[in-house]
Scaffold this motif. Structure first.
Motif, short mmCIF file in Angstrom:
data_model
loop_
_atom_site.label_atom_id
_atom_site.label_comp_id
_atom_site.label_asym_id
_atom_site.label_seq_id
_atom_site.Cartn_x
_atom_site.Cartn_y
_atom_site.Cartn_z
N THR A 295 0.87 -1.15 -0.04
CA THR A 295 -0.04 -0.08 0.04
C THR A 295 0.95 1.23 0.15
OG1 THR A 295 -1.71 1.22 1.33
CG2 THR A 295 -0.13 -0.05 2.70
N PRO A 296 0.39 2.25 -0.55
CA PRO A 296 1.28 3.68 -0.83
C PRO A 296 0.87 4.39 0.53
CG PRO A 296 -0.73 3.62 -2.17
CD PRO A 296 -0.71 2.32 -1.76
N PHE A 297 -0.02 4.01 1.30
CA PHE A 297 -0.68 4.89 2.45
C PHE A 297 0.49 4.90 3.55
CE2 PHE A 297 -5.46 5.37 2.63
CZ PHE A 297 -5.42 5.01 1.23
N THR A 298 0.92 6.19 3.93
CA THR A 298 1.64 6.55 5.06
C THR A 298 1.09 6.13 6.18
OG1 THR A 298 1.26 8.73 5.19
CG2 THR A 298 2.94 8.23 3.60
N PRO A 299 1.79 6.25 7.47
CA PRO A 299 1.03 5.75 8.65
C PRO A 299 0.02 7.06 8.98
CG PRO A 299 3.18 5.26 8.80
CD PRO A 299 3.28 5.79 7.68
N ALA A 300 0.38 8.17 8.77
CA ALA A 300 -0.41 9.51 8.95
C ALA A 300 -1.57 9.12 8.04
CB ALA A 300 0.39 10.56 8.67
N GLN A 301 -1.69 8.97 6.84
CA GLN A 301 -2.69 8.72 5.87
C GLN A 301 -3.68 7.55 6.32
OE1 GLN A 301 -0.39 8.30 2.22
NE2 GLN A 301 -1.09 10.22 1.38
N LEU A 302 -2.97 6.36 6.85
CA LEU A 302 -3.85 5.54 7.34
C LEU A 302 -4.80 5.86 8.55
CD1 LEU A 302 -1.41 2.17 7.37
CD2 LEU A 302 -3.73 2.51 6.31
N ARG A 303 -3.99 6.79 9.54
CA ARG A 303 -4.78 7.08 10.78
C ARG A 303 -5.94 8.08 10.32
NH1 ARG A 303 -2.58 9.69 16.41
NH2 ARG A 303 -4.65 9.42 17.41
N GLU A 304 -5.44 8.73 9.33
CA GLU A 304 -6.52 9.98 8.80
C GLU A 304 -7.79 9.20 8.22
OE1 GLU A 304 -6.76 13.80 5.59
OE2 GLU A 304 -5.00 12.69 5.99
N ARG A 305 -7.61 8.01 7.33
CA ARG A 305 -8.80 7.37 6.57
C ARG A 305 -9.56 6.73 7.99
NH1 ARG A 305 -9.41 4.67 2.07
NH2 ARG A 305 -8.68 6.62 1.07
N VAL A 306 -8.70 6.06 8.95
CA VAL A 306 -9.52 5.33 9.98
C VAL A 306 -10.55 6.42 10.85
CG1 VAL A 306 -9.24 4.23 12.29
CG2 VAL A 306 -7.98 3.36 10.46
N GLN A 307 -9.78 7.54 11.14
CA GLN A 307 -10.63 8.48 11.73
C GLN A 307 -11.72 9.15 10.85
OE1 GLN A 307 -7.42 11.44 12.75
NE2 GLN A 307 -7.02 10.35 14.40
N GLU A 308 -11.44 9.13 9.52
CA GLU A 308 -12.62 9.38 8.64
C GLU A 308 -13.94 8.60 8.76
OE1 GLU A 308 -13.25 10.31 3.99
OE2 GLU A 308 -11.15 10.29 4.80
N ILE A 309 -13.44 7.23 8.78
CA ILE A 309 -14.43 6.40 8.40
C ILE A 309 -15.27 6.34 10.03
CG2 ILE A 309 -15.03 3.91 8.58
CD1 ILE A 309 -12.96 3.94 6.08
N LEU A 310 -14.42 6.54 11.15
CA LEU A 310 -15.09 6.17 12.39
C LEU A 310 -15.85 7.42 12.64
CD1 LEU A 310 -12.27 5.00 14.53
CD2 LEU A 310 -13.96 3.70 13.84
N ALA A 311 -15.67 8.82 12.10
CA ALA A 311 -16.28 9.88 12.39
C ALA A 311 -17.48 9.80 11.55
CB ALA A 311 -15.48 11.16 12.14
N ALA A 312 -17.77 9.04 10.52
CA ALA A 312 -18.96 9.23 9.57
C ALA A 312 -20.34 9.05 10.37
CB ALA A 312 -18.50 8.17 8.33
N GLY A 313 -20.17 8.00 11.24
CA GLY A 313 -21.58 7.95 12.06
C GLY A 313 -22.65 6.98 11.35
N ALA A 314 -21.93 6.41 10.18
CA ALA A 314 -22.64 5.12 9.41
C ALA A 314 -21.95 4.16 9.11
CB ALA A 314 -23.32 5.99 8.27
N LEU A 315 -22.35 3.00 8.68
CA LEU A 315 -21.54 2.01 8.31
C LEU A 315 -20.96 2.19 6.80
CD1 LEU A 315 -23.67 -1.24 9.39
CD2 LEU A 315 -21.84 -0.17 10.68
#
Length: 221
Positions: free
Chosen positions: A8-28
């Motif tokens: 994956t080309p994702f950096t650790p910071a990008q991974l955390r940002e993606r996880v936080q974005e999905i968790l914050a969405a409030g929907a599945l």
């Protein structure tokens, strides 16, 4: 031979940002479908890119997505997160004859991090298999009948556990996901069927009728 997936080309910071974005969405989140590049990348090992709290929240979210689908396993890349994390659980009420033929027994919920497996013995089994990321399709896959899974728990503890039968199939399927491999890479493609055609023609505990009519796995036990 299975192709080696690029990392994956994702950096650790990008991974955390993606996880936080999905968790914050409030929907599945939606389940990513075949053709999305995340499914063809070797996911990053879980090595502290996200906090313990975020990891726990992500596991709960993935379990909910798996139940909603419904399915018996879900890997993080299937919701667009290239991390080596998967959840497994099989509590479906299955026809006793099918359960016996497929060696299918209930699997309690487990979250696995950084998994890898090795076969235990030479025995294999061939059955139709589907995937939440290839919606509407099934195909026969020959897999190891028994495997030893090496993984880490969400608490960071190393584990080894043997699985057999349908549980071993689930383990192999989900571990393949975090390595960028889909079940169709291992499938007998002459068996590839829509769910409707499978239900109409090949829905039996084994694969004998489909094998004879569609012409695959000649000579396989």
């Amino acid at each position: 031979m299975i192709a080696v997936s690029p990392p994956t080309p994702f950096t650790p910071a990008q991974l955390r940002e993606r996880v936080q974005e999905i968790l914050a969405a409030g929907a599945l989140p939606p389940i990513v479908q075949a053709g999305h590049p995340v499914l063809r990348q070797h996911a990053a090992a879980v090595e502290g890119q996200i906090s313990d709290t975020e990891l726990k929240q992500l596991i709960v979210l993935m379990r909910n997505v798996m139940h909603e689908a419904p399915g018996v396993g879900l890997a993080a890349p299937q919701i667009g997160i290239p991390l080596q994390l998967a959840v497994l659980e099989d509590q479906f009420d299955v026809d006793p004859e099918a359960a016996a033929v497929r060696h299918r027994t209930p699997l309690d919920f487990v979250a696995i991090l950084n998994p890898r497996y090795a076969p235990l013995g030479m025995d294999t089994a061939a059955f139709f298999e589907g995937c939440l990321s290839l919606s509407g399709l099934q195909a026969v896959v020959v897999r190891h009948e028994r495997v030893l899974l090496h993984y880490e728990t969400p608490e960071g503890l190393g584990r080894e556990q043997a699985f057999e039968g349908w549980q071993a199939r689930i383990v192999q399927h989900e571990t393949d996901h975090v390595q960028g491999t889909l079940y169709v890479d291992r499938a007998e493609l002459r068996s590839l069927s829509s769910n409707a055609e499978y239900a109409a023609n090949w829905a039996e505990p084994g694969i004998g009728k489909a094998r004879a009519a569609l012409g695959f796995l000649h000579g396989h036990p």
